[in-house]
Design an enzyme around this catalytic site. Structure first.
Site, PDB file in Angstrom:
ATOM      1  N   CYS A 106    -121.869 -35.773  40.420  1.00  0.00           N
ATOM      2  CA  CYS A 106    -123.220 -35.518  40.949  1.00  0.00           C
ATOM      3  C   CYS A 106    -123.499 -36.310  42.231  1.00  0.00           C
ATOM      4  O   CYS A 106    -122.936 -35.991  43.272  1.00  0.00           O
ATOM      5  CB  CYS A 106    -124.239 -35.779  39.852  1.00  0.00           C
ATOM      6  SG  CYS A 106    -125.774 -34.910  40.155  1.00  0.00           S
ATOM      7  N   HIS A 111    -122.548 -33.559  34.967  1.00  0.00           N
ATOM      8  CA  HIS A 111    -122.440 -34.888  34.346  1.00  0.00           C
ATOM      9  C   HIS A 111    -121.521 -34.873  33.121  1.00  0.00           C
ATOM     10  O   HIS A 111    -122.012 -34.767  31.998  1.00  0.00           O
ATOM     11  CB  HIS A 111    -123.832 -35.375  33.918  1.00  0.00           C
ATOM     12  CG  HIS A 111    -124.678 -35.814  35.061  1.00  0.00           C
ATOM     13  ND1 HIS A 111    -124.794 -37.136  35.437  1.00  0.00           N
ATOM     14  CD2 HIS A 111    -125.425 -35.100  35.926  1.00  0.00           C
ATOM     15  CE1 HIS A 111    -125.598 -37.228  36.491  1.00  0.00           C
ATOM     16  NE2 HIS A 111    -125.996 -36.002  36.805  1.00  0.00           N
ATOM     17  N   GLU A 136    -120.151 -37.229  31.709  1.00  0.00           N
ATOM     18  CA  GLU A 136    -120.376 -38.423  30.867  1.00  0.00           C
ATOM     19  C   GLU A 136    -121.488 -38.177  29.843  1.00  0.00           C
ATOM     20  O   GLU A 136    -121.681 -38.993  28.937  1.00  0.00           O
ATOM     21  CB  GLU A 136    -120.697 -39.654  31.748  1.00  0.00           C
ATOM     22  CG  GLU A 136    -122.098 -39.733  32.320  1.00  0.00           C
ATOM     23  CD  GLU A 136    -122.335 -38.833  33.531  1.00  0.00           C
ATOM     24  OE1 GLU A 136    -121.490 -37.973  33.837  1.00  0.00           O
ATOM     25  OE2 GLU A 136    -123.401 -38.976  34.171  1.00  0.00           O
TER      26      GLU A 136
HETATM   27  N1  GLN Z   1    -130.372 -35.628  43.403  1.00  0.00           N
HETATM   28  C1  GLN Z   1    -129.500 -36.751  43.459  1.00  0.00           C
HETATM   29  C2  GLN Z   1    -129.079 -37.074  44.893  1.00  0.00           C
HETATM   30  O1  GLN Z   1    -129.307 -36.297  45.762  1.00  0.00           O
HETATM   31  C3  GLN Z   1    -128.288 -36.531  42.597  1.00  0.00           C
HETATM   32  C4  GLN Z   1    -128.695 -36.350  41.160  1.00  0.00           C
HETATM   33  C5  GLN Z   1    -127.717 -36.856  40.153  1.00  0.00           C
HETATM   34  O2  GLN Z   1    -126.793 -37.618  40.438  1.00  0.00           O
HETATM   35  N2  GLN Z   1    -127.974 -36.520  38.923  1.00  0.00           N
HETATM   36  O3  GLN Z   1    -128.526 -38.107  45.124  1.00  0.00           O
END
Ligand code: GLN
Length: 185
Positions: free
Chosen positions: A79, A168, A170
């Site tokens: 992410c 994610h 995890e």
């Molecule tokens: N929206 C976050 C960002 O732009 C990422 C979200 C996440 O890691 N769950 O950094």
């Protein structure tokens, strides 16, 4: 096998718990002295990429970790971690590590309603994917292997030693993504 998990902010504890369950020694990276001993792999967790980017710079972790990545250390980025690796961020925001040849769109599913769960093919295996205000790749370079697509959007990629997923792993019980990372180490 020792794996360092960037622990400045975000979902680092969850990654450490999964790695330990898989029998791997995992440690938190919070400051330069944490990476003075040799280690074999790096995890960049989800969280808020802008915050992690600022802290990486402030704590003098950006350059040494970037060198590790460029020297071939296996990296698993999830992410916000995917945003940290990306060579290009849509909208003109400067990259962080910039080692992964993709363009990412941040909060690509919308800011408020951007969280959802789906089951999708990841590198040949059906797995559950949890997305939380996730990015996706709007462009990938020629040297990128696409590992997963959801709704026609690229949500997981690999480039040599770097694996980046927009979801994610995890937060689920499926360890397919980790197994790919561990095999690489
Ligand atoms: N929206 C976050 C960002 O732009 C990422 C979200 C996440 O890691 N769950 O950094």
């Amino acid at each position: 096998m020792r794996v360092g998990v960037l622990a400045l902010q975000g979902a680092f504890a969850e990654h450490i718990a999964v790695l330990e369950k898989l029998g791997i020694e995992a440690f938190e990276i919070r400051q330069p002295k944490d990476i003075s001993k040799p280690f074999d792999g790096l995890v960049l967790p989800g969280g808020e990429s802008t915050v992690m980017k600022k802290l990486l710079r402030k704590l003098n972790l950006l350059e040494p970790l970037k060198k590790n990545i460029e020297n071939g250390m296996p990296v698993l980025a999830t992410c916000a971690g995917m945003i940290l690796l990306a060579g290009d961020i849509e909208g003109g925001e400067p990259p962080c590590f910039g080692t992964l040849d993709i363009t990412v769109k941040r909060n690509a599913y919308g800011r408020q309603l951007g969280s959802f769960v789906c089951t999708e093919n990841f590198n040949g295996a059906l797995i559950e994917m949890r997305f939380i205000r996730a990015p996706y790749a709007v462009r990938v370079g020629e040297n990128i292997e696409v590992l997963a697509v959801h709704d026609d959007k690229i949500v997981a990629v690999k480039q040599k030693n770097q694996i980046a997923v927009a979801f994610h792993p995890e937060l689920t019980n499926d360890t397919t993504v980790y197994n790919l990372f561990i095999d690489m180490i």
